[in-house]
Structures are given as structure tokens and as C-alpha cells.
Write a protein that holds these residues in place. Structure first.
Motif, PDB file in Angstrom:
ATOM      1  N   ASN A 191      -0.015   4.261  -0.146  1.00 32.82           N
ATOM      2  CA  ASN A 191      -0.649   5.376   0.562  1.00 32.82           C
ATOM      3  C   ASN A 191      -1.243   4.866   1.864  1.00 32.82           C
ATOM      4  N   GLN A 216      -7.412  -1.688  -0.537  1.00 36.06           N
ATOM      5  CA  GLN A 216      -8.215  -1.077   0.520  1.00 36.06           C
ATOM      6  C   GLN A 216      -7.384  -0.178   1.424  1.00 36.06           C
ATOM      7  N   ASN A 217      -8.091   0.681   2.144  1.00 30.72           N
ATOM      8  CA  ASN A 217      -7.502   1.524   3.200  1.00 30.72           C
ATOM      9  C   ASN A 217      -6.562   2.619   2.684  1.00 30.72           C
ATOM     10  N   HIS A 218      -6.717   3.000   1.441  1.00 31.97           N
ATOM     11  CA  HIS A 218      -6.029   4.210   0.979  1.00 31.97           C
ATOM     12  C   HIS A 218      -6.770   5.455   1.441  1.00 31.97           C
ATOM     13  N   VAL A 219      -8.096   5.371   1.425  1.00 32.62           N
ATOM     14  CA  VAL A 219      -8.938   6.470   1.923  1.00 32.62           C
ATOM     15  C   VAL A 219      -9.929   5.902   2.924  1.00 32.62           C
ATOM     16  N   SER A 263      -4.695   7.247  -5.486  1.00 39.26           N
ATOM     17  CA  SER A 263      -4.170   5.870  -5.478  1.00 39.26           C
ATOM     18  C   SER A 263      -5.285   4.853  -5.251  1.00 39.26           C
ATOM     19  N   TYR A 264      -6.343   5.236  -4.516  1.00 42.86           N
ATOM     20  CA  TYR A 264      -7.419   4.275  -4.226  1.00 42.86           C
ATOM     21  C   TYR A 264      -8.186   3.885  -5.480  1.00 42.86           C
ATOM     22  N   SER A 324      -5.917  -2.241   8.437  1.00 52.14           N
ATOM     23  CA  SER A 324      -4.939  -1.250   7.994  1.00 52.14           C
ATOM     24  C   SER A 324      -3.566  -1.725   8.440  1.00 52.14           C
ATOM     25  N   ILE A 335       0.856  -1.185   0.000  1.00 53.20           N
ATOM     26  CA  ILE A 335       0.000   0.000   0.000  1.00 53.20           C
ATOM     27  C   ILE A 335       0.893   1.236   0.000  1.00 53.20           C
ATOM     28  N   GLN A 357      -2.533   4.386   5.743  1.00 56.18           N
ATOM     29  CA  GLN A 357      -3.275   5.224   6.675  1.00 56.18           C
ATOM     30  C   GLN A 357      -2.299   6.095   7.467  1.00 56.18           C
TER      31      GLN A 357
END
Lengths: 193, 552
Positions: A177, B347-350, A187-188, B382, A175, A179
């Protein structure tokens, strides 16, 4: 994968210090550390001296970077400068900063008692053992708890949140980006790079 | 100051917020309007009226320092801190009791202070559907509202502009609208594109959702920068919160007094409220007089304040001639399901979602509640949160994170709860807060219609997930449901003084100069997140207050 100063700035931005603080500006801690990073307590005693209950900024940096080599995966490099850059913003005289300093003092005290050496002088495997002997592996983080819980909060998890809230740390997991990192609102929408 | 341990615990008597000795908390002379509560409803009322009237806002909680938002974000990520710790909820100030069939986690569900619960909300802003205003006549459940969608429609437009809503007009199930949203909708997520194929083959429609979150610069606030912690804290200010309107109201001359919990409202012999009596951190008690009072303290503290304001003239509490103050406490029920795919799901970028399904909403009748479905962008763990718990570090930790993150998908949904007089907020018999006032007692009950509808929502969710090829790992059904933290119904609106607390203008039936701006006036709840409707009603209240002050 190399940790960069951008990662340090991003990690700082994630956890409550401004990016501007992250790059190159060191603040004097309560121990009276000067801008050149030299250690020196307010009373003139050596900041990293044995039995000192309030290590200097420089001693905190050395210990944290040493612990990072044990708690970070082998895949990352540039750990020392990353931790250094992160702590530029964290050692800001806040209550949280004093928590880090106190937890490092206890960690150092244990290292000297059990290994007769400061954390920075231990082998990586010994740093890992020290943390486990303290109970920081099984402890849940608690800033007001036992030594193990406070070391978990202010040392181990402090370093882990810095890494895994940074873009490079996130990328290790898949990931870019993560949290806590302000990596934009695009990116999402994309599949894996 | 950086760090999770550098902010205080306000509700627990911490020192965060404006200092007592530096702030003037004395009453404002010759005030026209006193607003109780600095959440979205109170902030919008204050902003709307401040230009032409002397307005005072009293809030029980502190004025939070915007500089602390990153430290609060760290609290949201770190496992030590529970959700109430992020904004300092809890302690004697926020004590309460649960006495119903269902536990209600009240202090997870609210924030006290300037900005109110918009500080921790997710920022989803849908309009109620037309039938939601006529639930009694069209669905056979609960009363009709004394107003229709058409009455609120112009205020919905204004509310969308005030909050700053990013949305699109691609939802065929949404009620009619007259102009585009102020900002373009957020683009669908990568996982939305995976869901889209499954939904298409099942004949299920997906569409965008309105977000009170900037998709582009708006109102001098940043666009979303992807911190991913929307709920409970947006460090960038892209997510709307009510500090926006509090600051604007202050620029227009309003006075906002924080850490000033109102103890009771006092009245005269002519059915007018005269004074809001409030406490200060210094231990003083002041009385704020005004010509008009707007209570905007949310669905729990609003009825509590009315009940605490009982008097010889109003022995059952202020504005409680109907006996309904505190009754009909409702929330939306969560229905969800999730699992894993054999491919990355990003998942969990926003921390917000970008697609939903309102297709089944208006099937509602006596046995099925309205409900909506949501396609999550934050399914599964996350990585940074995972990293902070566990007895591993180094390479074993990285292996665990890689195993745990990356292939989750999930859906959520909200279901309406029908109003029930036995679901209610009263005053505790023998427990008091930090000022000696009885704490709220929550008796929350949920009826079979909602529980059956959760099962219906689950069926669709599982069907979609299976079509997607997911290994379904969990279903949040009737036994695992929980509230969405939308407190509604406790001072219901009705044209009949015997059946409701406020009239169609949200003015109390019993007191001429007292309005309530809150989801507490909702007679029924629908299944849409309530804040846009709260905002629209607040703007309408402001207009009514302005008109009546003009007549005086």
C-alpha cells in the motif's frame, strides 16, 4: 512480477486522473490523434515524423513505453500495457500532458540526432545511455528547467511515480500500500505478508 | 485535469481558484455577521450562525477545486515541489519577514483559502488538559485562562461531533469525557505492537489517539482509504477539513467570498466595527458592513489585520488598548528520535499515527513543560518519494529502495512553549504585500523550559527505542527542533483589559461587536494539537454572537 491494468489504474488514481479514464478511453490530443490511435497532426503531417515538435499521443506512448524498459527493474513484466494504460489518463489535454509531450519531443530529437533512430528503435542499453547523455540521471526534476530537468520530470519520474505508487511496484519494495495508492486502512495494522 | 503541473500557484498570482469574472464579489447588503477567514474557526462560526442570521465569510485565498486534490497529492510526493507549492502558498500575497532568534517557516505552516490550514493539517484532535487552563496557578508559568476546562467541555463534545473524531476512551491521562467519540478509534498499527512490548517492560503506557479522520463513513464522507499523504492533502475527504462547514454554511444561506483579502477593519465613534474593507482579484475594493464581526484569520494574520486597522482613535491598532496584539507568539516544539530494527516495521502505509503516550504530560511545573509522545507509522523514507531522487533507475534503483525502506521506527512529541512578550508578530517597516500592506514580521523566541523539556522527551524516546532493540539513528533535540505549525497566543484571552486582547467570551475588550475565533486567543498553549480547542472556542463564540445579536 507482472504489472496489470489494475496497477495502471491505481497509479493514475495516485497522480490525479480518474480510474474511469484509465481503462480503454483514449482522448484526442492536440495533435489530432483519433480514437483508433492513428497518428496525425492537426495539419495532417505524420505525428511521429522527424522534426515534429509536438508528437502524437501514439508517438508519446511508444517513446514512454520504450523508456520504461530502461528505467523499470527487470523484475517487472507487462510494461507496455501498463504504460499505455497509465497514459490513457495522463494525456488528457492538461498542462501537465503538454509537458510530457514536449519533453518526449526533445528526447526524440536527441535520439534522432545521436542515434539516428527514434527511442522505440533503440536497444534498452542505448535508451539508458541516451537518458544519461541528456543528463536526466543526475538532473533534479524541474518542469520548467533545462532539457535534462524536464526529461527527468515528465519522462523518467513520470514513469517511476507510476510504478512505485502502484501496488505491484510497492510490493517489489515490500509495501503493498504505497504512498499515493488508496490501498485501504488495514494493511498498516498487519505484519509482512 | 491530471498532473502536478495542471494546478496553479495561487499565492504567486496564478490563475487557480474561482475566476474573477465569473464570481460576484460585491458586499452582501444587510449582513448580520461578517467572518474574516474560512478556516476551521470561521467555517464553524459561519455554519452555526447561518441558519438564523445573514452571514458573509471573506477569505484571502481561493476556493480550491476538489477535483485537483490528486494533482496536489502528486505535488506532495514529487521532489520538485516544496510544501507551500501543494496549496499555492507563497509569492507577494504571503510575503513575510523573520527577525527573531529562531527562524519561523511561516509559509510551510499555513494554507490560505477556503478550508484554511485544515487542508494540509494532519488531523490530530486532543482536548487540552484541565491544568492547561490554569497554568499560572498549577505550574507557575504564564497566566491562567479566564475559562476552565468545565466551561469548554460541552463545546469539546460538539466539536468532536462536528469534525468527526475517531477515538477511544482508553487514555487514562486524558481529561474527563462524558460520552464516546463519534467514531471508533483506528486500530493500532503493526509498529505500535512492537513498541508496546518495549513500553510495557519500561512501565510506559500507550493508548489510542483521537483522529479527525473517518474510521467509518461519517457525515457523508468516505472512511480513510489509505492514500498515506494526510499531511498535506487527503484526496478521499476522510480527513476533516473546513470546506465541510463552509459548504454547509452556504447551504444554510451564508455567502462565502474567496480571493477577498481584508485590508482593514473600520470603526465608528462608539467602539463598534462597521466595515471590513476587502480587495478583489479585479483590483476593486469593497466594504462589507455587518452588525457583528468575527476575525478568524489564524495566529499571524489576525494580529496583523488588527495592527493594519490603526486609526486616529486607535493609533496602536484596533483592539490593542492592552498593547498585547501580536505578542506572546507561541508554537509547539517538536522532539523526536528514530532508528532502525532488524525486522520489517511496515511504515508509510498511512500518514497518521495511532498510539501515543500522555503519561508525562501533567508532571509539568515551572521547569518542565507539558509534553506528549507519539509513536509514528511513517518513520523513514517513502519508497515512491525515494524513487524520484537519485541518479539511478532500473535494478540499481530497486536495490536502493529495498535497502532504504522497511525497518525504520520513530517517535515524535510536542512540547509546550511558555508565553513570552518578546516572541511576537508585528508589521514590517519597509516591506509590503501585493496590496501595499506591511507584511507580518515574526520574532519567534523559545525559552529554556521548552528546550530542557525537549531533552527530557528525547531521553524517554531513546530509552524506548533502545528497549525495542533499535539502532538509534537520529535525535531531534533542542538544536534540531522546529515548530509544529500551531500559531498561538497573539491576541490572548484575559478577563483584564490591560492584560489581554479578548475577554473570556473571545470578544475584544475594546470593540463591542468584534470577536476573535482562533488559537491566537490561547493565553498558554499546552502541548496538545490546538485545532479541537479552536473548534470548541469557535462554537462558543458563535453562541455568544447569537445571544448578543438577539439582545440587540
Amino acid at each position: 512480477m507482472e504489472l496489470t491494468r489494475r496497477d495502471a489504474a491505481a497509479a493514475l488514481a495516485a497522480v490525479g486522473a480518474t480510474g474511469g479514464v484509465a481503462l480503454g478511453v483514449r482522448r484526442a490530443g492536440d495533435g489530432g490523434t483519433g480514437d483508433d490511435g492513428s497518428a496525425g497532426g492537426a495539419d495532417g503531417a505524420a505525428g511521429d515524423g522527424e522534426g515534429d515538435r509536438s508528437p502524437s499521443d501514439e508517438a508519446v506512448r511508444e517513446a514512454m513505453a520504450a523508456v520504461a524498459t530502461a528505467v523499470y527493474p527487470d523484475a517487472v513484466s507487462g510494461v507496455e500495457s501498463f504504460v499505455d494504460g497509465f497514459l490513457d489518463g495522463r494525456l488528457d489535454g492538461s498542462a501537465h500532458a503538454e509537458g510530457i509531450r514536449a519533453a518526449v519531443a526533445e528526447l526524440e530529437s536527441s535520439a534522432r540526432s545521436w542515434y539516428d533512430a527514434p527511442v522505440a528503435d533503440l536497444e534498452t542499453a542505448e535508451r539508458d545511455e541516451l537518458l544519461r547523455e541528456l543528463g536526466a540521471d543526475t538532473a533534479e526534476e524541474d518542469p520548467h528547467g533545462t532539457t535534462a530537468e524536464r526529461v527527468r520530470f515528465f519522462v523518467v519520474n513520470e514513469l517511476l511515480i507510476a510504478l512505485y505508487a502502484s501496488p505491484t511496484g510497492g510490493e517489489l519494495v515490500g509495501i503493498e500500500n504505497p504512498q499515493g495508492y488508496a490501498g485501504g486502512a488495514e494493511s498498516y495494522t498487519r505484519g509482512s505478508p | 485535469m491530471s498532473g502536478a503541473e495542471s494546478v496553479g500557484n495561487e499565492g504567486g498570482g496564478g490563475t487557480e481558484g474561482s475566476d474573477g469574472d465569473a464570481v460576484d464579489r460585491t458586499p452582501v447588503p444587510d449582513a448580520d455577521v461578517c467572518v474574516v477567514g474560512a478556516g476551521p474557526a470561521g467555517a464553524l462560526v459561519a455554519d452555526r450562525l447561518a441558519g438564523d442570521h445573514e452571514v458573509v465569510v471573506l477569505d484571502a485565498g481561493p476556493r480550491f477545486d476538489p477535483e485537483d486534490r490528486l494533482a496536489r497529492q502528486e505535488r506532495a510526493i514529487r521532489p520538485f515541489y516544496d510544501r507551500p507549492d501543494v496549496w499555492g502558498v507563497g509569492g507577494a500575497r504571503d510575503a513575510h519577514e523573520n527577525a527573531g532568534d529562531w527562524f519561523y517557516p511561516l509559509n510551510h505552516a499555513r494554507v490560505k483559502g477556503v478550508g484554511g490550514s485544515t487542508l494540509h493539517w494532519q488531523g490530530m484532535v486532543m482536548r487540552l488538559h484541565e491544568d492547561d487552563f490554569n497554568s499560572g496557578s498549577t505550574r507557575g508559568v504564564g497566566p491562567d485562562w479566564p475559562i476552565d476546562y468545565a466551561d469548554l467541555r460541552p463545546y469539546y463534545v460538539e466539536a468532536e461531533r462536528e469534525l468527526g473524531v475517531a477515538g477511544a476512551s482508553d487514555n487514562p491521562y486524558a481529561p474527563p469525557r462524558e460520552e464516546p467519540h463519534p467514531m471508533p478509534a483506528f486500530e493500532p498499527s503493526y509498529s505500535d505492537s512492537l513498541f508496546a512490548e518495549a513500553c510495557e517492560s519500561l512501565g510506559i503506557d500507550m493508548h489510542s489517539v483521537p483522529n479527525a479522520r473517518n474510521s467509518e463513513p461519517y457525515d457523508d464522507r468516505s472512511p480513510c482509504v489509505g492514500y498515506g499523504t494526510c499531511q498535506p492533502v487527503c484526496p478521499s475527504g476522510a480527513k476533516y477539513d473546513a470546506t465541510v462547514h463552509i459548504e454547509r454554511a452556504e447551504e444554510r444561506g451564508a455567502t462565502v467570498i474567496d480571493r477577498a483579502p481584508v485590508q482593514r477593519l473600520e470603526h465608528d465613534d462608539d467602539d463598534s466595527v462597521t466595515t471590513a474593507v476587502y480587495a478583489t482579484p479585479e483590483g476593486e475594493e469593497h466594504g462589507q458592513e455587518a452588525d457583528a464581526f468575527v476575525v478568524a484569520a489564524g495566529g499571524v494574520e489576525t494580529p496583523r489585520l488588527l495592527l493594519l486597522s490603526d486609526s486616529d482613535r486607535y493609533p496602536d491598532g484596533l483592539a490593542n488598548g492592552s498593547g498585547h496584539v501580536g505578542e506572546f507568539f507561541m508554537d509547539h516544539l517538536f522532539a523526536g528520535a528514530g532508528g532502525t530494527l532488524d525486522e520489517p516495521t511496515r511504515q508509510n502505509h498511512v500518514g497518521f499515527y495511532t498510539s501515543a503516550c500522555d503519561q508525562f504530560y501533567d508532571e509539568a511545573d515551572e521547569t518542565q513543560a507539558p509534553f506528549k509522545l507519539e509513536f509514528f507509522n511513517y518513520a523513514g523514507p517513502s519508497p515512491v518519494e525515494m524513487a524520484l531522487s537519485g541518479d539511478d533507475w532500473g535494478d540499481p534503483l530497486l536495490d536502493r529502495l529495498r535497502d532504504g525502506y522497511g525497518d525504520h521506527v520513530a517517535m515524535g512529541g510536542l512540547v509546550e512553549q511558555a508565553p513570552d512578550a518578546d516572541s511576537r508578530v508585528t508589521l514590517a517597516d519597509d516591506r509590503v504585500d501585493d496590496h501595499g500592506n506591511p507584511v507580518p514580521r515574526i520574532e519567534w523566541t523559545v525559552g529554556d523550559r521548552a528546550l530542557d523539556t525537549i531533552e527530557r522527551a528525547n531521553e524517554i524516546q531513546v530509552e524506548i527505542l533502545e528497549e525495542l532493540g533499535a539502532d538509534v539513528g537520529w535525535v531531534a533535540g533542542p538544536d534540531a527542533t522546529g515548530p509544529a505549525y500551531h500559531h498561538m497566543g497573539t491576541t490572548r484571552m484575559s478577563g483584564d483589559p490591560d492584560r489581554g486582547v479578548v475577554d473570556a467570551d473571545c470578544r475584544t475588550h475594546d470593540l463591542d461587536n468584534c470577536w476573535i475565533a482562533s488559537s491566537s486567543v490561547f493565553p498558554t498553549s499546552g502541548a496538545m494539537n490546538p485545532t479541537l480547542t479552536i473548534a470548541a472556542l469557535a462554537l462558543r463564540v458563535a453562541d455568544d454572537v447569537d445571544a448578543r445579536l438577539g439582545e440587540a
